[in-house]
Write an enzyme that holds these catalytic residues in place. Structure first.
Site, mmCIF file in Angstrom:
data_model
loop_
_atom_site.group_PDB
_atom_site.id
_atom_site.type_symbol
_atom_site.label_atom_id
_atom_site.label_comp_id
_atom_site.label_asym_id
_atom_site.label_seq_id
_atom_site.Cartn_x
_atom_site.Cartn_y
_atom_site.Cartn_z
ATOM 1 N N GLY A 44 -21.200 10.526 26.119
ATOM 2 C CA GLY A 44 -22.065 9.523 26.737
ATOM 3 C C GLY A 44 -22.621 10.036 28.046
ATOM 4 O O GLY A 44 -22.245 11.108 28.518
ATOM 5 N N TYR B 170 -11.904 13.123 12.336
ATOM 6 C CA TYR B 170 -12.760 11.943 12.513
ATOM 7 C C TYR B 170 -12.481 10.914 11.416
ATOM 8 O O TYR B 170 -12.170 9.754 11.711
ATOM 9 C CB TYR B 170 -14.218 12.380 12.475
ATOM 10 C CG TYR B 170 -15.218 11.277 12.727
ATOM 11 C CD1 TYR B 170 -15.375 10.727 13.992
ATOM 12 C CD2 TYR B 170 -16.020 10.791 11.696
ATOM 13 C CE1 TYR B 170 -16.312 9.709 14.227
ATOM 14 C CE2 TYR B 170 -16.953 9.784 11.922
ATOM 15 C CZ TYR B 170 -17.098 9.257 13.188
ATOM 16 O OH TYR B 170 -18.023 8.257 13.411
ATOM 17 N N THR C 18 -26.667 5.932 11.925
ATOM 18 C CA THR C 18 -27.534 5.152 12.803
ATOM 19 C C THR C 18 -28.228 6.086 13.792
ATOM 20 O O THR C 18 -27.622 7.049 14.256
ATOM 21 C CB THR C 18 -26.708 4.073 13.528
ATOM 22 O OG1 THR C 18 -26.146 3.213 12.527
ATOM 23 C CG2 THR C 18 -27.548 3.255 14.481
#
Ligand code: NAD
Ligand code: UDP
Length: 310
Positions: free
Chosen positions: A37, A144, A174
């Site tokens: 992020g 993951y 997405t």
């Protein structure tokens, strides 16, 4: 007005969710360790008096007073989740335990961002929530996939054992503005390559398929699921049920950007799923959700974003 914690709030999806919940009048706590992020994703929110950002690693416990928790903290691009796979699985497992512990203590509702990767390389098509999946437990994607499967298991066990109010969504590919330039996932890679005039890197022959969901649609689904009836925990698929091959996507991006880039074919990564498309009948029925943005329209907005960033 609720106090809402978003772990991974400075990431791609998380930052859109922060923005939307602030817009709806809630108080938002964004928690992030800034691994994938970025402060740039939330800089425009820092002035808002209902917004707070906490630098914290979710593998460590955290004590806060909140009404709802969206647990999104976890690197999502194969490049990033495979960079430090032990940290990835720790983030999913310890992150779920720590956010569930918090939810239990303050009686908050918690939503887990799970993934279509729990279906692995699927034998049934499209994928429904009652399919248990075909995941390689020892491969390079396992940190993951299995981490997310363990997180789902923890959600359901905290629900059964401790009556924590949990929700699980399985998110399918997405995309949209605020994906990092170096994210490494297919949509951002192709757009960045096309805009720079670099070669478009198709892995394998490009016949593998994905179904791409625009971020605004996804955020709507997350919020609807969070606020759905108490007895319904999910899991629920959230994705756009229109399937494209990776080669089709490459050609679409080249056409839409007017790029002179050529396509190159690189080796297919191990365990790369061949076919993926969500069955969203459950989302339609339970939360009245349906994605609205067709791929071409979402790509237009995403291309405009990367044009500005580059
Ligand atoms: P992203 O990498 O942009 O966001 C992840 C965020 O989590 C980043 O801000 C990162 O810094 C943060 N983070 C990572 N490890 C952390 C840790 N240990 N402690 C605190 N923060 C940490 O990816 P995204 O696409 O926005 O994905 C968000 C969530 O949705 C993830 O949980 C991902 O697995 C899930 N998901 C996304 C997709 C997709 O297609 N985008 C598909 C399925 C599931
Ligand atoms: N892919 C590709 N070129 C890239 C990045 C990805 O051909 O530069 C392929 C990848 O092999 C996979 C699909 O695109 O088949 C989607 O990859 P992504 O990493 O976006 O997500 P995931 O595999 O987790 O669905």
């Amino acid at each position: 007005m609720k106090r809402i914690l978003i772990t991974g709030g400075a990431g791609f999806i998380g930052s859109h969710l922060c923005e939307r919940l602030l817009f709806e009048g809630h108080e938002v706590l964004c928690l992030d360790n800034f691994f994938t992020g970025s402060k740039d994703n939330i800089r425009h929110l820092l002035e808002n008096k209902h917004f707070e950002c906490i630098r914290h690693d979710i593998i460590n416990p955290i004590y806060l007073e909140v009404d709802q928790i969206y647990n999104l903290a976890c690197p999502a691009s194969p490049v990033h989740y495979q960079y430090n796979p032990i940290k990835t699985i720790k983030t999913s497992v310890m992150g779920a335990i720590n956010t569930l512990g918090l939810a239990k203590r303050v009686k908050a509702r918690i939503l887990q961002a799970s993934t279509s990767e729990v279906y692995g390389d699927p034998e049934i098509h499209p994928q429904r929530e009652d399919y248990w999946g075909r995941v390689n437990p020892i491969g390079i994607r396992s940190c993951y996939d299995e981490g997310k499967r363990a997180a789902e298991c923890l959600m359901m066990d905290y629900r059964r054992q401790n009556h924590v109010d949990v929700k699980i969504v399985r998110i399918f590919n997405t995309y949209g503005p605020r994906m990092a330039v170096s994210d490494g996932r297919v949509v951002s890679n192709f757009i960045v390559q096309a805009l720079r005039g670099d070669e478009i890197t198709v892995y394998g022959q490009g016949g593998q398929t994905r179904s791409f969901c625009y971020v605004d649609d996804l955020v709507e689904g997350l919020i609807r699921m969070m606020n759905s009836e108490k007895d319904f925990a999910g899991p629920v698929n959230l994705g756009t049920p229109t399937e494209f091959t990776i080669l089709e996507l490459a050609r679409m991006v080249i056409r839409m950007t007017g790029s002179a880039s050529r396509i190159v074919f690189l080796p297919l990564p191990q365990d790369d799923p061949v076919q993926r498309r969500p069955d969203i009948a459950l989302a339609r029925e339970k939360i009245g959700w349906e994605p609205r943005v067709p791929l071409e329209e979402g790509l237009e907005k995403t291309i405009a974003y990367f044009q500005q960033v580059l």
